[in-house]
Design a protein around this motif. Structure first.
Motif, PDB file in Angstrom:
ATOM      1  N   TYR A  81       0.815  -1.206   0.000  1.00 32.26           N
ATOM      2  CA  TYR A  81       0.000   0.000   0.000  1.00 32.26           C
ATOM      3  C   TYR A  81       0.857   1.268   0.000  1.00 32.26           C
ATOM      4  O   TYR A  81       0.481   2.294  -0.576  1.00 32.26           O
ATOM      5  CB  TYR A  81      -0.930   0.015   1.212  1.00 32.26           C
ATOM      6  N   VAL A  82       1.996   1.210   0.652  1.00 31.32           N
ATOM      7  CA  VAL A  82       2.872   2.389   0.701  1.00 31.32           C
ATOM      8  C   VAL A  82       3.569   2.591  -0.642  1.00 31.32           C
ATOM      9  O   VAL A  82       3.636   3.703  -1.185  1.00 31.32           O
ATOM     10  CB  VAL A  82       3.910   2.259   1.835  1.00 31.32           C
ATOM     11  N   SER A  83       4.114   1.517  -1.218  1.00 31.03           N
ATOM     12  CA  SER A  83       4.882   1.641  -2.456  1.00 31.03           C
ATOM     13  C   SER A  83       3.991   1.881  -3.673  1.00 31.03           C
ATOM     14  O   SER A  83       4.375   2.588  -4.605  1.00 31.03           O
ATOM     15  CB  SER A  83       5.706   0.381  -2.689  1.00 31.03           C
ATOM     16  N   GLU A  84       2.780   1.290  -3.666  1.00 29.74           N
ATOM     17  CA  GLU A  84       1.835   1.399  -4.780  1.00 29.74           C
ATOM     18  C   GLU A  84       2.452   0.944  -6.110  1.00 29.74           C
ATOM     19  O   GLU A  84       2.078   1.417  -7.176  1.00 29.74           O
ATOM     20  CB  GLU A  84       1.286   2.822  -4.919  1.00 29.74           C
ATOM     21  N   ARG A  85       3.421   0.031  -6.042  1.00 29.39           N
ATOM     22  CA  ARG A  85       3.967  -0.531  -7.276  1.00 29.39           C
ATOM     23  C   ARG A  85       2.930  -1.399  -7.966  1.00 29.39           C
ATOM     24  O   ARG A  85       2.950  -1.558  -9.185  1.00 29.39           O
ATOM     25  CB  ARG A  85       5.217  -1.351  -6.956  1.00 29.39           C
ATOM     26  N   ILE A  86       2.054  -1.972  -7.162  1.00 27.37           N
ATOM     27  CA  ILE A  86       0.916  -2.716  -7.691  1.00 27.37           C
ATOM     28  C   ILE A  86      -0.332  -1.903  -7.356  1.00 27.37           C
ATOM     29  O   ILE A  86      -0.434  -1.381  -6.241  1.00 27.37           O
ATOM     30  CB  ILE A  86       0.827  -4.122  -7.053  1.00 27.37           C
TER      31      ILE A  86
ATOM     32  N   SER B 225      -5.110  -5.637  -2.978  1.00 20.87           N
ATOM     33  CA  SER B 225      -6.138  -6.027  -2.000  1.00 20.87           C
ATOM     34  C   SER B 225      -6.742  -7.380  -2.346  1.00 20.87           C
ATOM     35  O   SER B 225      -6.873  -8.259  -1.481  1.00 20.87           O
ATOM     36  CB  SER B 225      -7.238  -4.956  -1.949  1.00 20.87           C
ATOM     37  N   ILE B 226      -7.096  -7.563  -3.622  1.00 22.34           N
ATOM     38  CA  ILE B 226      -7.681  -8.843  -4.034  1.00 22.34           C
ATOM     39  C   ILE B 226      -6.659  -9.972  -3.884  1.00 22.34           C
ATOM     40  O   ILE B 226      -6.984 -11.071  -3.420  1.00 22.34           O
ATOM     41  CB  ILE B 226      -8.178  -8.757  -5.494  1.00 22.34           C
ATOM     42  N   GLY B 227      -5.408  -9.702  -4.262  1.00 25.52           N
ATOM     43  CA  GLY B 227      -4.372 -10.719  -4.151  1.00 25.52           C
ATOM     44  C   GLY B 227      -4.149 -11.165  -2.715  1.00 25.52           C
ATOM     45  O   GLY B 227      -4.048 -12.371  -2.435  1.00 25.52           O
ATOM     46  N   LEU B 228      -4.068 -10.204  -1.794  1.00 28.74           N
ATOM     47  CA  LEU B 228      -3.883 -10.539  -0.386  1.00 28.74           C
ATOM     48  C   LEU B 228      -5.069 -11.335   0.150  1.00 28.74           C
ATOM     49  O   LEU B 228      -4.911 -12.272   0.949  1.00 28.74           O
ATOM     50  CB  LEU B 228      -3.687  -9.264   0.429  1.00 28.74           C
ATOM     51  N   LEU B 229      -6.265 -10.964  -0.278  1.00 24.95           N
ATOM     52  CA  LEU B 229      -7.463 -11.672   0.182  1.00 24.95           C
ATOM     53  C   LEU B 229      -7.449 -13.123  -0.301  1.00 24.95           C
ATOM     54  O   LEU B 229      -7.792 -14.048   0.451  1.00 24.95           O
ATOM     55  CB  LEU B 229      -8.712 -10.945  -0.330  1.00 24.95           C
TER      56      LEU B 229
ATOM     57  N   ASN C 133      -5.471   6.543   5.082  1.00 25.69           N
ATOM     58  CA  ASN C 133      -6.061   6.674   6.422  1.00 25.69           C
ATOM     59  C   ASN C 133      -7.074   5.572   6.699  1.00 25.69           C
ATOM     60  O   ASN C 133      -7.198   5.097   7.834  1.00 25.69           O
ATOM     61  CB  ASN C 133      -6.701   8.055   6.598  1.00 25.69           C
ATOM     62  N   ASN C 134      -7.812   5.130   5.663  1.00 25.11           N
ATOM     63  CA  ASN C 134      -8.769   4.037   5.869  1.00 25.11           C
ATOM     64  C   ASN C 134      -8.051   2.741   6.214  1.00 25.11           C
ATOM     65  O   ASN C 134      -8.449   2.014   7.136  1.00 25.11           O
ATOM     66  CB  ASN C 134      -9.613   3.843   4.613  1.00 25.11           C
ATOM     67  N   ALA C 135      -6.982   2.431   5.473  1.00 22.92           N
ATOM     68  CA  ALA C 135      -6.232   1.204   5.756  1.00 22.92           C
ATOM     69  C   ALA C 135      -5.582   1.276   7.131  1.00 22.92           C
ATOM     70  O   ALA C 135      -5.588   0.304   7.888  1.00 22.92           O
ATOM     71  CB  ALA C 135      -5.172   0.985   4.679  1.00 22.92           C
ATOM     72  N   THR C 136      -5.031   2.437   7.474  1.00 25.00           N
ATOM     73  CA  THR C 136      -4.410   2.599   8.789  1.00 25.00           C
ATOM     74  C   THR C 136      -5.414   2.353   9.891  1.00 25.00           C
ATOM     75  O   THR C 136      -5.135   1.650  10.871  1.00 25.00           O
ATOM     76  CB  THR C 136      -3.834   4.034   8.923  1.00 25.00           C
TER      77      THR C 136
ATOM     78  N   VAL D   1     -13.585   0.307  -1.614  1.00 26.87           N
ATOM     79  CA  VAL D   1     -14.335  -0.926  -1.330  1.00 26.87           C
ATOM     80  C   VAL D   1     -13.384  -2.112  -1.189  1.00 26.87           C
ATOM     81  O   VAL D   1     -13.459  -2.871  -0.207  1.00 26.87           O
ATOM     82  CB  VAL D   1     -15.371  -1.189  -2.436  1.00 26.87           C
ATOM     83  N   LEU D   2     -12.477  -2.281  -2.146  1.00 25.61           N
ATOM     84  CA  LEU D   2     -11.574  -3.429  -2.116  1.00 25.61           C
ATOM     85  C   LEU D   2     -10.548  -3.312  -1.002  1.00 25.61           C
ATOM     86  O   LEU D   2     -10.230  -4.301  -0.329  1.00 25.61           O
ATOM     87  CB  LEU D   2     -10.874  -3.563  -3.471  1.00 25.61           C
ATOM     88  N   LEU D   3     -10.022  -2.110  -0.802  1.00 29.41           N
ATOM     89  CA  LEU D   3      -9.029  -1.928   0.262  1.00 29.41           C
ATOM     90  C   LEU D   3      -9.644  -2.223   1.628  1.00 29.41           C
ATOM     91  O   LEU D   3      -9.052  -2.925   2.456  1.00 29.41           O
ATOM     92  CB  LEU D   3      -8.483  -0.504   0.209  1.00 29.41           C
ATOM     93  N   VAL D   4     -10.835  -1.675   1.865  1.00 34.75           N
ATOM     94  CA  VAL D   4     -11.482  -1.872   3.166  1.00 34.75           C
ATOM     95  C   VAL D   4     -11.892  -3.322   3.355  1.00 34.75           C
ATOM     96  O   VAL D   4     -11.734  -3.896   4.447  1.00 34.75           O
ATOM     97  CB  VAL D   4     -12.693  -0.933   3.299  1.00 34.75           C
ATOM     98  N   GLY D   5     -12.430  -3.956   2.305  1.00 29.86           N
ATOM     99  CA  GLY D   5     -12.813  -5.362   2.422  1.00 29.86           C
ATOM    100  C   GLY D   5     -11.637  -6.239   2.803  1.00 29.86           C
ATOM    101  O   GLY D   5     -11.743  -7.120   3.669  1.00 29.86           O
TER     102      GLY D   5
END
Length: 618
Positions: free
Chosen positions: A25-30, A36-40, A533-536, A478-482
């Motif tokens: 999330y910090v680097s945003e290379r992806i 988010s979907i990949g981690l899930l 801020n939402n992810a944090t 939506v995806l980040l929060v999910g």
């Protein structure tokens, strides 16, 4: 001690995924959505192969449980509030408030402070982003009136909106997500005003800094270079025909102006072939009068929205046309788009009159106005001959605008498209919004039900189309929060949250609740400037609950700490989206945010520390 809590393979996986999520999330290379979907997916596979057994033998992290975050009431509430904010924006509900603040006859410094206060209060109940967008031209005009660059006011605008957002449950999506994370931990969610005492205390001190100290730390910039500022920008000329029974039929001039045409100058009235020039004292308009008018794009847009068809320029047809044009059905106002198109030097339209263009017949577009920088034009707009460089203000469907982009005879100016506001729904949208606030604040309805209900009504009543409502929902959020909610559930079920809480306490030593909550605030306020801020908020809420349980403190206090700290996104432009919105208009560099935002963050940290003693009694 950490040895009291054994490390399990599931805990190691969860902590590894937490670190990976922070890095991605910090680097945003992806892209955030892909990450988010990949981690899930990784979580679902990992905890299917290595299940976390509950007391009844069920897998506590089954795919059904990990995916339940997408049906979380807080996430649905955030989506509904985005739709409600879009409805308020599309209908121009807050335009009168914005214009009223900008038109007050006060000194520039006092007016700027008052405008910032209005922004702060408004953002306590409306998503920050549309508030900042609406007030951008007001602050640009204030900068011009004060004779300095917009850099002195753009960043304060963003920061004031962020400060206001930390004071109520619906002030920011962050707040709702923390409340949701509490519920997922088996605790009651936050009440509407539960965070308000601490939020108002912190926001008030921050507001004083933003008004009196922060402008001195910002670059001075250059005055007079503000596009769209107080001077009104481009002035388009247009014409309108007074129809029988319309709002202009029988309108009488007062001091040379017509009340029905605010912020619009009437240059000429053609009546029965005779020209009537200003001043128009005691002139009464009658059906059939043709008015040549001039105004900014904003003024013409509001007039077109308030009086549909008023600014339509009539077309003429060649006598030898074999077939009469088949009239297209009227375009519903809610679907109309405003766009600017320039006549290039190579255009075959050069020398044509506006009424000969045939845009209505061939493109289903209406010419609302014409802008020519060389001189002010007089005479009926329909008969004006086009020149290279002229800019037409057009209105029509979005797909018709896209068709026009392929026409080389008119060049659609990039970034000039904007939807026509549905002003006749402004009062309805405002009343529905107030009803939502009243019902949720008094506890008659949960905020989720009230927000979703109002969002549905806005679409049902025509204030928004279904496409606009869907477009208002940010898929990234939506995806980040999910994913973050799923990771939070994994941290709780595997014991990773409790492990991190004990680790933090071990690092801090034998400290009391006050030191722990103040130190935790500092950590979260730092992370939120490099992570969303939402992810944090969602990622750190389980850790906050674990800390509170270890210390024997009400978890809600630590949850409110997460809310306020996660909203301290002042040090970097990527900390919050409103910071990025004002970066261009304010001509800021990355370092400018650190110069102005770091002292504010430290001040709010100290203010929170005092509040933890005084407000909470820790």
């Amino acid at each position: 001690m950490l040895s009291e809590l054994a490390m399990t393979p599931q805990m190691v996986i969860t902590l590894g995924l937490l670190i990976l999520a922070l890095g991605l999330y910090v680097s945003e290379r992806i892209p955030v959505e892909v990450a988010s979907i990949g981690l899930l997916v990784v979580m679902m596979v990992a905890f299917h192969l290595l299940p976390v057994q509950g007391p009844d033998g069920r897998n506590l992290l089954s795919p059904e449980i990990l995916l339940s975050g997408f049906g979380n009431p807080a996430l649905l509430t955030v989506m509904a509030l985005l739709v409600v904010a879009e409805g308020l924006n599309r209908t121009g509900t807050l335009d009168r408030l914005v214009d009223g603040v900008g038109n007050l006859r006060l000194s520039p410094s006092v007016l700027a402070a008052l405008a910032l206060a209005v922004v702060c209060v408004t953002s306590a109940f409306i998503n920050d982003t549309p508030v900042v967008v609406m007030f951008l031209p007001v602050f640009q005009a204030l900068a011009m009136r004060a004779g300095h660059g917009s850099s002195r006011l753009m960043m304060p605008l963003s920061f004031a909106a962020i400060l206001g957002g930390m004071t109520t449950l619906i002030g920011s999506s962050t707040n709702l997500l923390v409340s949701s994370a509490l519920i997922s931990q088996g605790l009651p969610g936050l009440e509407f005003f539960q965070q308000t005492p601490m939020g108002v205390w912190v926001a008030a001190v921050g507001f004083i800094y933003v008004v009196f100290v922060m402008p001195r730390l910002l670059p001075k910039g250059e005055s007079g270079g503000l596009g769209g500022g107080g001077g009104g920008g481009k002035q388009f000329v247009s014409q309108c025909v007074v129809a029988a029974g319309s709002a202009l039929d029988g309108a009488q001039a007062a001091a040379g102006r017509f009340r029905q045409l605010p912020d619009i100058t009437v240059h000429l009235i053609v009546r029965d072939g005779e020209s009537v020039f200003p001043p128009y004292d005691d002139v009464v308009l009658t059906a059939g009068d043709v008015l040549m008018i001039a105004g900014s794009r904003k003024a013409l847009t509001e007039t077109a929205a308030r009086y549909p068809g008023l600014l339509s320029v009539p077309e003429i047809h060649d006598d030898d046309d074999d077939e009469a044009p088949v009239p297209r059905p009227a375009v519903p106002t809610v679907e109309q788009v405003m766009v600017e198109a320039m006549v290039p030097p190579t255009s075959r339209f050069t020398g044509f009159s506006v009424e000969q263009l045939g845009l209505n017949r061939y493109h289903n577009l209406v010419v609302l106005g014409l802008e020519r920088r060389a001189r002010m034009m007089r005479g009926p707009t329909a008969g004006l001959r086009l020149q290279a460089g002229d800019v037409l203000l057009l209105m029509g469907r979005d797909n018709d605008i896209e068709t026009l982009r392929r026409d080389r005879d008119l060049v659609v100016i990039s970034g000039s498209a904007g939807l026509l506001p549905r002003v006749h729904h402004a009062k309805t949208a405002g009343l529905l919004f107030l009803a939502m606030l009243g019902l949720s604040a008094t506890g008659v309805l949960p905020i989720a039900i009230a927000a979703i209900g109002v969002a549905v009504l806005l679409v049902a009543l025509g204030a928004l189309t279904a496409r606009q409502a869907i477009g208002a929902i940010d898929a990234k959020i939506v995806l980040l929060v999910g994913n973050a909610l799923a990771l939070g559930q994994a941290m709780e079920a595997t014991g990773a949250a409790a492990f991190l809480a004990k680790a933090l306490l071990l690092i801090m030593g034998d400290v009391g609740p006050w030191v722990a909550v103040v130190a935790f605030f500092g950590l979260v306020s730092l992370i939120t400037n490099v992570l969303s801020n939402n992810a944090t908020a969602v990622l750190f809420t389980p850790i906050a609950v674990g800390l509170a349980r270890q210390l024997g403190v009400d978890p809600h206090l630590f949850a409110i700490t997460v809310i306020i700290a996660a909203n301290c996104s002042f040090i970097t432009p990527i900390g919050y989206q409103t910071n990025l919105l004002v970066m261009g208009p304010g001509h800021y560099r990355f370092i400018d945010y650190a110069k102005a935002g770091l002292p504010l963050t430290l001040l709010l940290w100290a203010t929170f520390a005092i509040g933890a003693k005084v407000v909470w009694g820790l």
